[in-house]
Motif scaffolding. Sequence first.
Motif, PDB file in Angstrom:
ATOM      1  N   UNK A   1       0.736  -1.306  -0.109  1.00 41.78           N
ATOM      2  CA  UNK A   1      -0.105   0.095  -0.018  1.00 41.78           C
ATOM      3  C   UNK A   1       0.828   1.218  -0.009  1.00 41.78           C
ATOM      4  N   UNK A   2       0.964   1.882  -1.032  1.00 42.34           N
ATOM      5  CA  UNK A   2       1.902   2.987  -1.345  1.00 42.34           C
ATOM      6  C   UNK A   2       1.726   4.049  -0.192  1.00 42.34           C
ATOM      7  N   UNK A   3       0.385   4.495  -0.008  1.00 40.82           N
ATOM      8  CA  UNK A   3       0.010   5.568   0.719  1.00 40.82           C
ATOM      9  C   UNK A   3       0.381   5.206   2.487  1.00 40.82           C
ATOM     10  N   UNK A   4       0.273   3.899   2.810  1.00 39.32           N
ATOM     11  CA  UNK A   4       0.461   3.585   4.300  1.00 39.32           C
ATOM     12  C   UNK A   4       2.411   3.692   4.330  1.00 39.32           C
ATOM     13  N   UNK A   5       2.776   3.235   3.305  1.00 40.60           N
ATOM     14  CA  UNK A   5       4.404   3.089   3.455  1.00 40.60           C
ATOM     15  C   UNK A   5       4.932   4.681   3.414  1.00 40.60           C
ATOM     16  N   UNK A   6       4.453   5.161   2.455  1.00 47.02           N
ATOM     17  CA  UNK A   6       5.064   6.689   2.274  1.00 47.02           C
ATOM     18  C   UNK A   6       4.796   7.454   3.637  1.00 47.02           C
ATOM     19  N   UNK A   7       3.443   7.382   3.798  1.00 46.38           N
ATOM     20  CA  UNK A   7       3.298   8.137   5.077  1.00 46.38           C
ATOM     21  C   UNK A   7       4.145   7.765   6.415  1.00 46.38           C
ATOM     22  N   UNK A   8       4.263   6.617   6.703  1.00 46.13           N
ATOM     23  CA  UNK A   8       5.316   6.031   7.646  1.00 46.13           C
ATOM     24  C   UNK A   8       6.544   6.715   7.450  1.00 46.13           C
ATOM     25  N   UNK A   9       7.159   6.601   6.117  1.00 42.71           N
ATOM     26  CA  UNK A   9       8.477   7.237   5.833  1.00 42.71           C
ATOM     27  C   UNK A   9       8.547   8.692   5.957  1.00 42.71           C
ATOM     28  N   UNK A  10       7.499   9.406   5.671  1.00 47.12           N
ATOM     29  CA  UNK A  10       7.410  10.910   5.970  1.00 47.12           C
ATOM     30  C   UNK A  10       7.423  11.248   7.358  1.00 47.12           C
ATOM     31  N   UNK A  11       6.811  10.253   8.258  1.00 40.42           N
ATOM     32  CA  UNK A  11       6.631  10.852   9.794  1.00 40.42           C
ATOM     33  C   UNK A  11       8.093  10.526  10.292  1.00 40.42           C
ATOM     34  N   UNK A  12       8.648   9.545   9.609  1.00 40.49           N
ATOM     35  CA  UNK A  12      10.022   8.931  10.300  1.00 40.49           C
ATOM     36  C   UNK A  12      11.108  10.062   9.777  1.00 40.49           C
ATOM     37  N   UNK A  13      11.045  10.479   8.661  1.00 40.40           N
ATOM     38  CA  UNK A  13      12.066  11.299   8.287  1.00 40.40           C
ATOM     39  C   UNK A  13      11.961  12.775   9.117  1.00 40.40           C
ATOM     40  N   UNK A  14      10.901  13.206   9.494  1.00 43.26           N
ATOM     41  CA  UNK A  14      10.672  14.379  10.280  1.00 43.26           C
ATOM     42  C   UNK A  14      11.783  14.358  11.653  1.00 43.26           C
ATOM     43  N   UNK A  15      11.774  12.787  12.223  1.00 38.00           N
ATOM     44  CA  UNK A  15      12.495  12.562  13.460  1.00 38.00           C
ATOM     45  C   UNK A  15      13.826  12.096  13.105  1.00 38.00           C
TER      46      UNK A  15
END
Length: 747
Positions: free
Chosen positions: A708-722
């Motif tokens: 699921x592209x959106x789940x994966x990319x959303x996790x990566x975006x949140x992780x990148x902020x930290x």
Amino acid sequence: MKKRIRIHLTGAVQGVGFRPFVYNIALKHNLTGYVINDTHGVVIEVEGEEDGINRFLISLNSEKPPLAHIFSQELEELPLYGFKEFTIRKSESSGKKEVFILPDISVCDQCLSEMNDESDRRYRYPFINCTNCGPRFSIIERLPYDRPNTTMKKFKMCPDCEKEYKDPANRRFHAQPNACPVCGPYLSLYTSDKEFVAEKEEALKKVVELLADGKILAVKGIGGFHLVCDATDDEAINLLRERKRRGEKPFAVMFRDIDQIKAYASITAFEEAVILSPERPIVVVKSREKTDLSSGVAPYLDRIGVFLPYSPLHYLLLEDYGKPLVMTSANLSDEPIVKDNDEAFEKLSIFTDYILVHNRDIRNRVDDSVVRIIDKKISFIRRSRGYAPLPIKLPFELEKKVLAVGGHQKNTIAIGFDNKAFLSQHIGDLETLDACKNFEEVIERFFDLYSFEPEVIVSDMHPGYYSTKWAKNFAEKRNIPLIQVQHHHAHALSLMAEGGIEDGLFLSVSWDGTGYGTDGNIWGSEFLLCDYRGFKRLFHFDYFKLLGGERAVKEPKRVALSILFDMYGKDLDKVSDIETLKVFSSKEIELMFNVWKKGVNCPLSSSAGRLFDAAASIIGIRQTLSYEGQSGMIMENFYRWDVEDFYPVEIKNDVLDWRPLFDALVNDRSDVEMKVTRFINALAHLIYRVLAEYSDVPAGLTGGVFQNRFLTEKVLILAEKERLKILTHRKVPPNDGGISLGQLLKS
């Protein structure tokens, strides 16, 4: 000062024009000696001035053929021998087989230019190839990769082809499938009842007429047969679905060229590059609205799988016909792709009106690869043609030779030795007798190709899987150790291997539909703190009952109803307006509750995939499934990047409580887009919370849910902020197609 050195190369160095390349650069630098293929790779001895040898070594790596990949290079200085010339020696076939077998590669521009040149002797020849392109893995019978060891051995080259084959300066020097209309394979067209219609050029012309008339054809390609029809013809596509019992599973579509794809799909620059790559995978992309493509190609989805012609035959068909063509694997449900002519007439006549065959045998059946772009990188859905069986480099040396037999769905097998893992092409779900037979045949083929005798065998823990039973029987017969690996731990290990992690702890988020747990329950939402030896289960979703067992996997409404019973009990009047309850009668609900309460045929599951199904049912997206993962795929249509809201999820000790999430979902009166987005965001934020808590440990996302592209990319975006670095799969599929790699490493 004169020197003599011996160079031993391993990697993808056979079948790529490497020996003529070596021959020509040796002459260029005034060196004598020889080059030879052996079962390890390529051996070169050169003798001459030291400066010439140094320049030769630079050229060897900087100017190598485009399809060549050097895995290792060993140099040894030897006493002078006094070679008089540089020669290409006959291949050696004895010894340990370690050479890389090249995948089948799409036809190159030079061959296409010749095929379209009316003055060329291979004008419109559907089997044109050279050392830079064409079939490889699909036709090889044994190593080394020489013509007598391929299915081309029955075609004796004509004088013109033989002259090219023996000329080191020619592009077709030692091109093993080399052929022309005089001496090579040719096409034949038959009715599905095996009545001859036409052959060669006349067969092609007739195929174009039949497609325009709405007919369905089976067409033999590189690694097997495709079922083919006009992708703009609703009637033909509906008939194909009916005949194949395909349900709503999307079809892949082959287009004439990249410009035609752009007319039907909105693609990024990176997607375009992948579509045009020599591997020619099917790429899942965003479809355009209001085109003449049939809605039956990908029902209820805003994406389509697109790909370009990769064989000369495909180019001729698409160029002559003009319109896009459905090209789907020709097989019975849950069975392997059909590859042999007799098999096609036996199994495909019920699907097709006509069958287009050719007389070049396919030794190894190979499905098309399927990818999508997630986080601006390739994510495999199926790793097969164009990629298999190239090896994956492991972060350490294996102590023994290992066979890993994979899981039950999307099966692949793998063999491992030294620091290399050789994954098979896609085998598929082991649901039928023919599928299981193909599984065994692929294992035997890998044993034969690499003269491989496993010292250890590794399988899944699930006692009911055919692969597990086969592995147990094989281990007993061979008297070798059998190691069983928990499904989600295997997912984690495959990701660790891809990430080059040699040792230490790793936090794996392993989410999918089904995996047999150590407690006998169905797992699927695992946060595992693990290494190559074992794992600790940190967190997982609370268990819920699967109403009706296997039926619940195909009926999201049953999973949703179980969730509702758990939260609200028997009295569902206060939530009676939700979509799930509208498809059951009051009597059915009462019966289902009694079954649920008693736990009859209600196995416990923590599967994140099933929670996607439950959400899809409650929202009203899907109550039954036509194929695995359908609910999650349709939900992607509705995701909105501009919405940051998410439903709550509570963490209680080691259990992730889904009840607050589903209670919020049930009581949300927003539109479908908001509900889907909040649901996916909730899962992403939950994953992020755990990753942040364990920020000192390398982590990654694995399992089919992360397609699921959106789940994966959303996790990566949140992780990148930290500034959390999160691994995702790039070399093998995150789904069960990649677990054989992980199983190898548990050995």
